[in-house]
Enzyme design. Structure first.
Site, PDB file in Angstrom:
ATOM      1  N   GLN A  44       0.996  -1.031  -0.282  1.00  0.00           N
ATOM      2  CA  GLN A  44       0.223  -0.020   0.125  1.00  0.00           C
ATOM      3  C   GLN A  44       0.588   1.259   0.078  1.00  0.00           C
ATOM      4  O   GLN A  44       0.089   2.565  -0.709  1.00  0.00           O
ATOM      5  CB  GLN A  44      -0.932   0.199   0.806  1.00  0.00           C
ATOM      6  CG  GLN A  44      -1.753  -1.014   1.297  1.00  0.00           C
ATOM      7  CD  GLN A  44      -2.548  -1.597  -0.002  1.00  0.00           C
ATOM      8  OE1 GLN A  44      -2.696  -0.501  -0.448  1.00  0.00           O
ATOM      9  NE2 GLN A  44      -2.509  -2.316  -0.722  1.00  0.00           N
ATOM     10  N   GLU A 101      -9.933   1.680   3.863  1.00  0.00           N
ATOM     11  CA  GLU A 101     -10.001   0.695   2.245  1.00  0.00           C
ATOM     12  C   GLU A 101     -10.382  -1.317   2.396  1.00  0.00           C
ATOM     13  O   GLU A 101     -10.912  -0.995   1.781  1.00  0.00           O
ATOM     14  CB  GLU A 101      -9.767   1.645   0.748  1.00  0.00           C
ATOM     15  CG  GLU A 101      -9.672   0.955   0.006  1.00  0.00           C
ATOM     16  CD  GLU A 101      -8.057   1.485  -0.734  1.00  0.00           C
ATOM     17  OE1 GLU A 101      -8.933   1.519  -2.205  1.00  0.00           O
ATOM     18  OE2 GLU A 101      -6.932   2.171  -0.498  1.00  0.00           O
ATOM     19  N   HIS A 102      -8.696  -1.068   2.808  1.00  0.00           N
ATOM     20  CA  HIS A 102      -8.892  -2.802   2.953  1.00  0.00           C
ATOM     21  C   HIS A 102      -8.020  -3.111   4.850  1.00  0.00           C
ATOM     22  O   HIS A 102      -7.748  -1.853   5.019  1.00  0.00           O
ATOM     23  CB  HIS A 102      -6.982  -2.971   2.428  1.00  0.00           C
ATOM     24  CG  HIS A 102      -7.190  -2.222   0.588  1.00  0.00           C
ATOM     25  ND1 HIS A 102      -6.557  -1.484   0.326  1.00  0.00           N
ATOM     26  CD2 HIS A 102      -7.418  -3.095  -0.998  1.00  0.00           C
ATOM     27  CE1 HIS A 102      -7.234  -1.460  -0.672  1.00  0.00           C
ATOM     28  NE2 HIS A 102      -7.694  -2.106  -1.650  1.00  0.00           N
ATOM     29  N   HIS A 121     -51.622  19.464  -0.898  1.00  0.00           N
ATOM     30  CA  HIS A 121     -50.916  17.411  -0.133  1.00  0.00           C
ATOM     31  C   HIS A 121     -52.430  16.901   0.530  1.00  0.00           C
ATOM     32  O   HIS A 121     -53.088  16.059   0.084  1.00  0.00           O
ATOM     33  CB  HIS A 121     -50.073  17.921   0.528  1.00  0.00           C
ATOM     34  CG  HIS A 121     -48.795  17.980   0.070  1.00  0.00           C
ATOM     35  ND1 HIS A 121     -48.539  19.433  -0.648  1.00  0.00           N
ATOM     36  CD2 HIS A 121     -47.701  17.222  -0.160  1.00  0.00           C
ATOM     37  CE1 HIS A 121     -47.379  18.211  -1.289  1.00  0.00           C
ATOM     38  NE2 HIS A 121     -47.142  17.423  -1.197  1.00  0.00           N
ATOM     39  N   ASP A 148      -6.809  -6.868  -5.660  1.00  0.00           N
ATOM     40  CA  ASP A 148      -6.273  -5.690  -7.051  1.00  0.00           C
ATOM     41  C   ASP A 148      -6.430  -6.410  -7.974  1.00  0.00           C
ATOM     42  O   ASP A 148      -6.870  -6.141  -8.828  1.00  0.00           O
ATOM     43  CB  ASP A 148      -5.167  -5.575  -6.372  1.00  0.00           C
ATOM     44  CG  ASP A 148      -5.521  -4.420  -5.010  1.00  0.00           C
ATOM     45  OD1 ASP A 148      -6.617  -3.802  -4.718  1.00  0.00           O
ATOM     46  OD2 ASP A 148      -4.570  -3.761  -5.041  1.00  0.00           O
ATOM     47  N   HIS A 182       2.450   3.507  -3.951  1.00  0.00           N
ATOM     48  CA  HIS A 182       2.128   3.890  -4.168  1.00  0.00           C
ATOM     49  C   HIS A 182       2.454   5.170  -4.305  1.00  0.00           C
ATOM     50  O   HIS A 182       2.236   5.990  -5.378  1.00  0.00           O
ATOM     51  CB  HIS A 182      -0.105   4.402  -3.961  1.00  0.00           C
ATOM     52  CG  HIS A 182      -0.497   3.196  -4.175  1.00  0.00           C
ATOM     53  ND1 HIS A 182      -0.439   2.025  -3.024  1.00  0.00           N
ATOM     54  CD2 HIS A 182      -1.663   2.990  -4.969  1.00  0.00           C
ATOM     55  CE1 HIS A 182      -1.220   0.825  -3.632  1.00  0.00           C
ATOM     56  NE2 HIS A 182      -2.121   1.659  -5.002  1.00  0.00           N
TER      57      HIS A 182
END
Length: 442
Positions: free
Chosen positions: A267, A336-337, A429, A370, A270
């Protein structure tokens, strides 16, 4: 309390969660998630407004300015013949991989989707209809790396949902990446444009003479693309505003230190500087072994230069007092993970409430999600897993409610609905219900 394990020049912090250092590191993580550039927002707002007002003229002007490529309506679209030719250049191994992974993504996502139903009540009939979005735009980045895998993740669920028109945009380069071309060709996506950046998002959201507007925009991109997606939401739906990649790993003394280290670095590589790679473990000795393993892997990494540029909190090992505290911490981060690499992983999974995707056991790294196993890797980041889900078939569908009131139903409704309407000062209404009973003599 902080300690560092270092091999040569690389130091990895091991921090007790409840220490001042631990609380500080959690604040640093949250600060990184909330970071937003006012300058990027200003630039993107200007680009979007221009594309909305001037259409193709602005679209092509920004492409020339930012990408140094001159386009016209006739050259903006990539011909199907060129797509096919570029696809042929993908390696046999990659072609086989794309076909194999596509099958797995299809198998997993085929079970998803919204459900139609019909309920007969005392008042009549209530139904839910499910309709696919008509037109979807897929953004394919073309910077440091390319994402043929994301083409599969974005397109296959949309096709299963029944989307008829899928258009792809990708920044203009000298040559379209063969892997991306093969994925698009394999999935029969023929409407592909050589357009990237915030201007591409504007074209998809607002439409121009060359590119018709879409109902939803999906796909990863840089900060300009992510900001553009955030700003056009409302004109079109979006998958999410993707932030830096995140992983939380729950480990214990049984977890192989080198595998934990490699998963943390997967991770961190990136390279944006705001990635979250956190290992949570109850054992100080296990934490020290993992920290040492991370240091060793960084020293021999082919992307060592990227890893050494990361801020001090990018890779962190937090020591808790119990598994319960570990799982609660993970839930508060809502990553996220989430990887659970403990000896009681199946049991620990039951304690998870907030995570976009969970990978259970030592044999299930995030990389499987992934690139292979079939679950979707387009996931919410920045803590959005508290309330959001990853991309799926339902992301490309919409619900339509249907009500059919019977004679008995409208009579019963007239006893209740007008009271609500009048309490909110919506007189007509109330009258619209009452008139149906009064005029019919019911």
């Amino acid at each position: 309390m902080r300690s560092k394990t270092s091999v040569n020049s690389v130091s990895i912090p091991v921090i007790e969660l409840n220490s001042p250092e631990g609380k500080k590191i959690l604040k640093e993580i949250e600060k990184g998630r909330q970071k937003r550039s006012d300058e990027v927002t200003r630039i993107v707002n200007s680009v979007l407004d221009d594309v909305r007002l001037r259409g193709d003229k602005a679209l092509f002007a920004y492409t020339e300015k930012f990408d140094k490529v001159k386009l016209t309506p006739s050259t903006a679209r990539i011909p199907a013949s060129l797509l096919k030719e570029r696809a042929k250049l993908a390696s046999p191994e990659l072609k086989k991989t794309i076909r194999e992974v596509a099958k797995r993504i299809y198998t997993y996502h085929k079970k998803q989707g919204l459900v139609e139903f019909s309920i007969k009540t005392g008042d009549g009939i209530l139904k839910q209809l499910v309709k696919p979005l008509k037109r979807v735009g897929v953004y394919i980045p073309g910077g440091y790396t390319v994402y043929s895998s994301s083409v599969l993740m974005d397109v296959i669920p949309a096709k299963i949902a029944g989307v008829k028109e899928i258009v792809a945009v990708t920044p203009p380069k000298d040559e379209l990446d063969p892997g991306v071309a093969y994925a698009l060709h394999y999935l029969k996506i023929t409407e592909v444009y050589r357009i990237g950046g915030a201007q591409a998002i504007g074209a998809l959201a607002y439409g121009t003479n060359t590119i018709a507007p879409v109902d939803k925009i999906v796909g990863p991109g840089n900060s300009y693309v992510a900001t553009a997606k955030r700003l056009v939401y409302g004109s079109a739906d979006i998958d999410s505003v993707a932030g830096p990649s995140e992983v939380v790993i729950i480990a214990d003394s049984s977890s192989p230190p080198r595998l934990v280290a490699l998963d943390l670095l997967a991770q961190a590589e990136h390279g944006s500087g705001d990635e979250i790679a956190v290992c949570i473990v109850e054992s100080k000795s296990a934490a020290a072994k993992i920290a040492a393993a991370v240091s060793r892997e960084i020293e021999k990494s082919p992307v060592k230069e990227i890893l050494l540029k990361l801020p001090p909190h990018a890779i962190t090992i937090l020591v808790t007092s119990s598994r319960k505290e570990s799982m609660e911490l993970s839930d508060s981060i809502a990553p996220e993970h989430l990887q659970i690499m403990t000896s009681t992983a199946d049991k620990d999974l039951k304690l998870v409430n907030n995570a976009a995707a969970v990978f259970v056991g030592v044999n299930t790294p995030v990389a499987l999600g992934d690139y292979y196993i079939g679950t979707n890797h387009v996931l919410p980041t920045g803590g959005a897993a508290r309330f959001a889900s990853g991309l799926g078939v339902e992301s490309f569908q919409k619900r339509i409610s249907v009500a059919i009131a019977s004679d008995k139903g409208i009579k019963t409704a007239a006893k209740y609905a007008p009271a609500f309407a009048r309490s909110e000062k919506f007189i007509h209404h109330a009258l619209s219900v009452e008139a149906r009973v009064q005029d019919s003599g019911k």
